[in-house]
Design an enzyme around this catalytic site. Structure first.
Site, short mmCIF file in Angstrom:
data_model
loop_
_atom_site.label_atom_id
_atom_site.label_comp_id
_atom_site.label_asym_id
_atom_site.label_seq_id
_atom_site.Cartn_x
_atom_site.Cartn_y
_atom_site.Cartn_z
N THR A 296 0.82 -1.21 0.00
CA THR A 296 0.00 0.00 0.00
C THR A 296 0.85 1.27 0.00
O THR A 296 1.99 1.25 0.46
CB THR A 296 -0.89 -0.01 1.26
OG1 THR A 296 -1.52 1.26 1.41
CG2 THR A 296 -0.09 -0.28 2.53
N ASP A 297 0.24 2.36 -0.44
CA ASP A 297 0.94 3.66 -0.36
C ASP A 297 0.99 4.19 1.08
O ASP A 297 1.72 5.14 1.36
CB ASP A 297 0.26 4.69 -1.28
CG ASP A 297 -1.20 4.95 -0.96
OD1 ASP A 297 -1.74 4.32 -0.03
OD2 ASP A 297 -1.81 5.81 -1.65
N GLU A 298 0.20 3.58 1.98
CA GLU A 298 0.16 4.12 3.35
C GLU A 298 1.48 3.95 4.09
O GLU A 298 1.70 4.59 5.11
CB GLU A 298 -0.96 3.44 4.15
CG GLU A 298 -2.31 3.68 3.52
CD GLU A 298 -3.48 3.58 4.49
OE1 GLU A 298 -3.27 3.52 5.71
OE2 GLU A 298 -4.62 3.55 4.00
N TYR B 7 -2.02 -0.42 10.98
CA TYR B 7 -2.12 -1.11 9.69
C TYR B 7 -0.91 -0.77 8.81
O TYR B 7 -0.23 -1.66 8.29
CB TYR B 7 -3.42 -0.71 8.96
CG TYR B 7 -3.40 -1.03 7.49
CD1 TYR B 7 -3.42 -2.34 7.03
CD2 TYR B 7 -3.34 -0.01 6.52
CE1 TYR B 7 -3.40 -2.64 5.67
CE2 TYR B 7 -3.31 -0.30 5.16
CZ TYR B 7 -3.34 -1.61 4.75
OH TYR B 7 -3.29 -1.90 3.39
N LYS C 7 2.12 -3.21 7.39
CA LYS C 7 2.43 -3.39 5.97
C LYS C 7 3.89 -2.97 5.69
O LYS C 7 4.57 -3.60 4.88
CB LYS C 7 1.47 -2.57 5.10
CG LYS C 7 0.03 -3.07 5.09
CD LYS C 7 -0.16 -4.47 4.52
CE LYS C 7 0.06 -4.55 3.03
NZ LYS C 7 -0.33 -5.90 2.49
P1 NAD Z 1 -9.62 -7.38 2.13
O1 NAD Z 1 -9.64 -7.06 3.58
O2 NAD Z 1 -10.84 -7.12 1.32
O3 NAD Z 1 -9.27 -8.93 1.93
C1 NAD Z 1 -8.25 -9.57 2.66
C2 NAD Z 1 -8.40 -11.08 2.47
O4 NAD Z 1 -7.34 -11.71 3.20
C3 NAD Z 1 -9.73 -11.64 3.00
O5 NAD Z 1 -10.29 -12.51 2.04
C4 NAD Z 1 -9.31 -12.40 4.25
O6 NAD Z 1 -10.15 -13.52 4.53
C5 NAD Z 1 -7.88 -12.82 3.91
N1 NAD Z 1 -7.07 -13.08 5.08
C6 NAD Z 1 -6.93 -12.27 6.18
N2 NAD Z 1 -6.09 -12.85 7.07
C7 NAD Z 1 -5.68 -14.03 6.53
C8 NAD Z 1 -4.80 -15.05 6.95
N3 NAD Z 1 -4.19 -15.00 8.14
N4 NAD Z 1 -4.60 -16.12 6.14
C9 NAD Z 1 -5.23 -16.19 4.93
N5 NAD Z 1 -6.10 -15.25 4.48
C10 NAD Z 1 -6.31 -14.18 5.26
O7 NAD Z 1 -8.37 -6.63 1.55
P2 NAD Z 1 -8.18 -5.90 0.13
O8 NAD Z 1 -8.71 -4.54 0.23
O9 NAD Z 1 -8.61 -6.80 -0.95
O10 NAD Z 1 -6.57 -5.77 0.11
C11 NAD Z 1 -5.77 -6.83 -0.41
C12 NAD Z 1 -4.30 -6.45 -0.28
O11 NAD Z 1 -4.07 -5.25 -1.01
C13 NAD Z 1 -3.86 -6.17 1.15
O12 NAD Z 1 -2.57 -6.69 1.33
C14 NAD Z 1 -3.86 -4.66 1.26
O13 NAD Z 1 -2.91 -4.23 2.20
C15 NAD Z 1 -3.47 -4.27 -0.15
N6 NAD Z 1 -3.96 -2.97 -0.62
C16 NAD Z 1 -5.29 -2.65 -0.52
C17 NAD Z 1 -5.74 -1.43 -1.02
C18 NAD Z 1 -7.21 -1.04 -0.95
O14 NAD Z 1 -7.54 0.10 -1.28
N7 NAD Z 1 -8.12 -1.93 -0.57
C19 NAD Z 1 -4.85 -0.54 -1.61
C20 NAD Z 1 -3.49 -0.90 -1.68
C21 NAD Z 1 -3.07 -2.12 -1.19
O1 DAU Z 2 -4.18 3.93 0.41
C1 DAU Z 2 -4.39 2.55 0.31
C2 DAU Z 2 -5.23 2.10 1.48
O2 DAU Z 2 -6.55 2.56 1.22
C3 DAU Z 2 -5.22 0.58 1.67
O3 DAU Z 2 -3.93 0.18 2.01
C4 DAU Z 2 -6.20 0.18 2.77
O4 DAU Z 2 -6.25 -1.23 2.88
C5 DAU Z 2 -7.56 0.71 2.41
O5 DAU Z 2 -8.49 0.41 3.44
C6 DAU Z 2 -7.51 2.22 2.18
O6 DAU Z 2 -7.25 2.93 3.43
P1 DAU Z 2 -8.03 4.28 3.82
O7 DAU Z 2 -7.97 4.42 5.27
O8 DAU Z 2 -7.57 5.41 2.97
O9 DAU Z 2 -9.51 3.85 3.30
P2 DAU Z 2 -10.96 4.06 3.95
O10 DAU Z 2 -11.95 3.64 2.90
O11 DAU Z 2 -11.08 3.43 5.29
O12 DAU Z 2 -11.05 5.63 4.14
C7 DAU Z 2 -10.88 6.51 3.03
C8 DAU Z 2 -10.96 7.94 3.57
O13 DAU Z 2 -12.31 8.18 4.02
C9 DAU Z 2 -10.07 8.20 4.78
O14 DAU Z 2 -9.59 9.53 4.71
C10 DAU Z 2 -11.01 8.06 5.98
C11 DAU Z 2 -12.34 8.53 5.41
N1 DAU Z 2 -13.55 7.90 5.98
C12 DAU Z 2 -13.60 6.53 6.03
C13 DAU Z 2 -14.71 5.90 6.54
C14 DAU Z 2 -14.76 4.39 6.61
C15 DAU Z 2 -14.62 8.68 6.40
O15 DAU Z 2 -14.58 9.92 6.34
N2 DAU Z 2 -15.72 8.03 6.90
C16 DAU Z 2 -15.80 6.69 7.01
O16 DAU Z 2 -16.84 6.18 7.50
#
Ligand code: NAD
Ligand code: DAU
Length: 365
Positions: free
Chosen positions: A141-143, A167, A171
């Protein structure tokens, strides 16, 4: 050196029942020759309904299990002999990491270590040609880069790590382990650092699906702080395409930033969702969805802005995002409105408990 039996055209995907993993697995089976073994624990975020269309596909196997289970991972590598591990499995929600960080350290740090170590043992037993062709792609992630002020340049691959939430720190730890496995053992590891994804199958704890569903149901739309935090949004299919590109063309040991070039303030995202839901499900006069917007207590340590400089992957590997934010968001709203059964299947008792826990106190201010 001669190895034992050779690799198969199989990918071992972890976390393939989650949001991005499901999209990746579906696209892999639709558009590539690879077989897929999907290892997922099915935590609250994993949903087998996401890949029901693969029922009967002989080149797809689902294994419910934990990436922290070294014996299980070793057995799967030995049995399926994948040419790559694509590692999505993680605890992924920042708010949950603030409330209960332990699971994040376990899965994201120890789980990634377990996968890397078992992959290394498998990789060492391959023939020289297979060792060179094998890939371990760590999805991150970019975080990990921390937060930006409005006038700072976007994150690039050399931006120093400065994670701010449990988180992000977990990562970052996993990224460092991935880096060390290339540097020390020369295992062909690649890492991708991507911005915020949106699209079908995202669990409705994250901003976009939560706002779509609350807007549809006339519930408050809880905007943290002043609503001016900025995220860079990428349609999930573009992220999956980038991962395929890095798998095929990326240079082992390198990291690649992936972004949508679509920075938006949260309030702009929420008002756009309101207008789309109003258009697709017209409200009674006077109950336009924007009226549901409610400012609530901020997320502790809330990162102000993320922005990605994706020049490296665009220039060196030829990837670029295909979807514009406005068209991708429209597709996403349409998908959630069109899949009420999926929505009901994920809103379990545990989901409702989380929503109560995260928002009850916030909504009081
Ligand atoms: P998600 O939370 O939707 O899915 C995570 C999956 O991992 C789930 O299916 C869960 O059951 C599985 N899991 C959790 N713990 C486990 C374990 N111990 N063993 C096996 N499986 C397990 O997550 P996502 O949003 O699809 O993100 C996927 C990946 O991409 C993550 O590594 C996250 O850090 C990264 N990522 C997400 C975003 C985003 O915006 N969602 C952006 C950048 C990077
Ligand atoms: O940047 C990549 C990341 O993006 C991934 O690594 C994470 O897995 C993914 O969850 C996401 O993180 P964020 O914290 O940016 O996403 P989230 O959807 O939780 O929140 C997006 C923005 O919206 C953040 O500034 C918080 C705000 N927010 C979120 C929720 C859930 C609100 O204002 N209200 C809300 O109820």
């Amino acid at each position: 050196m001669t190895g034992k039996s050779s690799m198969h055209d199989t990918l071992l995907v972890t976390g393939g029942a989650g949001f991005i993993g499901s999209n990746f697995v579906l696209s892999c089976r639709k558009s590539t020759p690879f077989s897929v073994v999907n290892l997922d624990l099915l935590t609250y975020a994993g949903n087998p309904a996401n890949f029901s269309e693969l029922d009967g596909d002989g080149r797809y196997a689902f294994v419910r299990g934990d990436i922290c289970d070294a014996g299980l991972v070793a057995g799967l590598l030995d049995e399926h002999r994948p040419r790559a591990v694509v590692h999505f499995a993680a605890e992924s929600h920042v708010d949950r990491s603030i409330v209960s960080p332990e699971a994040f350290i376990r899965t994201n740090v120890y789980g990634t270590f377990t996968l890397l170590e078992q992959a290394r043992l498998y990789w060492m037993g391959l023939s020289e040609a297979d060792r060179a062709a094998f890939r371990f792609l760590h999805v991150s992630t970019d975080e990990v880069y921390g937060t930006l002020d409005a006038d700072e340049p976007a994150f690039c691959e050399t931006t120093p790590y400065a994670p701010n939430s449990p988180y992000a720190a977990s990562k970052a730890g996993s990224d460092h382990l991935a880096r060390a496995y290339f540097h020390t053992y020369k295992m062909p590891v690649l890492t991708t650092n991507c911005s915020n994804n949106y699209g079908p199958f995202q669990f409705p704890e994250k901003l976009i699906p939560l706002m779509i569903l609350n807007a549809l149901e006339g519930k408050p739309l809880p905007v943290y702080g002043d609503g001016k935090n900025v995220r860079d949004w990428l349609f999930v299919e573009d992220h999956c395409a980038a991962i395929f590109t890095v798998l095929g063309k990326g240079k082992p040991g390198e990291t690649y930033n992936i972004g949508g070039n679509s920075e938006r303030a949260n309030m702009d995202v929420v008002t756009t969702i309101c207008d789309l839901v109003d258009e697709l499900r017209p409200p009674c006069a006077g109950s336009e969805r924007r009226q549901l917007i409610t400012y609530v207590k901020d997320r502790p340590g809330h990162d102000r802005r993320y922005a990605i400089d994706a020049t490296k992957i665009m220039r060196e590997l030829g990837w670029k995002p295909a979807e514009k934010f406005e068209s991708g968001l429209r597709k996403t709203v349409e998908w959630y409105l069109g899949h009420p059964k999926w929505v009901e299947s994920v809103r379990t008792g545990a989901y409702r408990e989380w929503i109560a826990r995260n928002y009850a106190e916030r909504l009081k201010i």
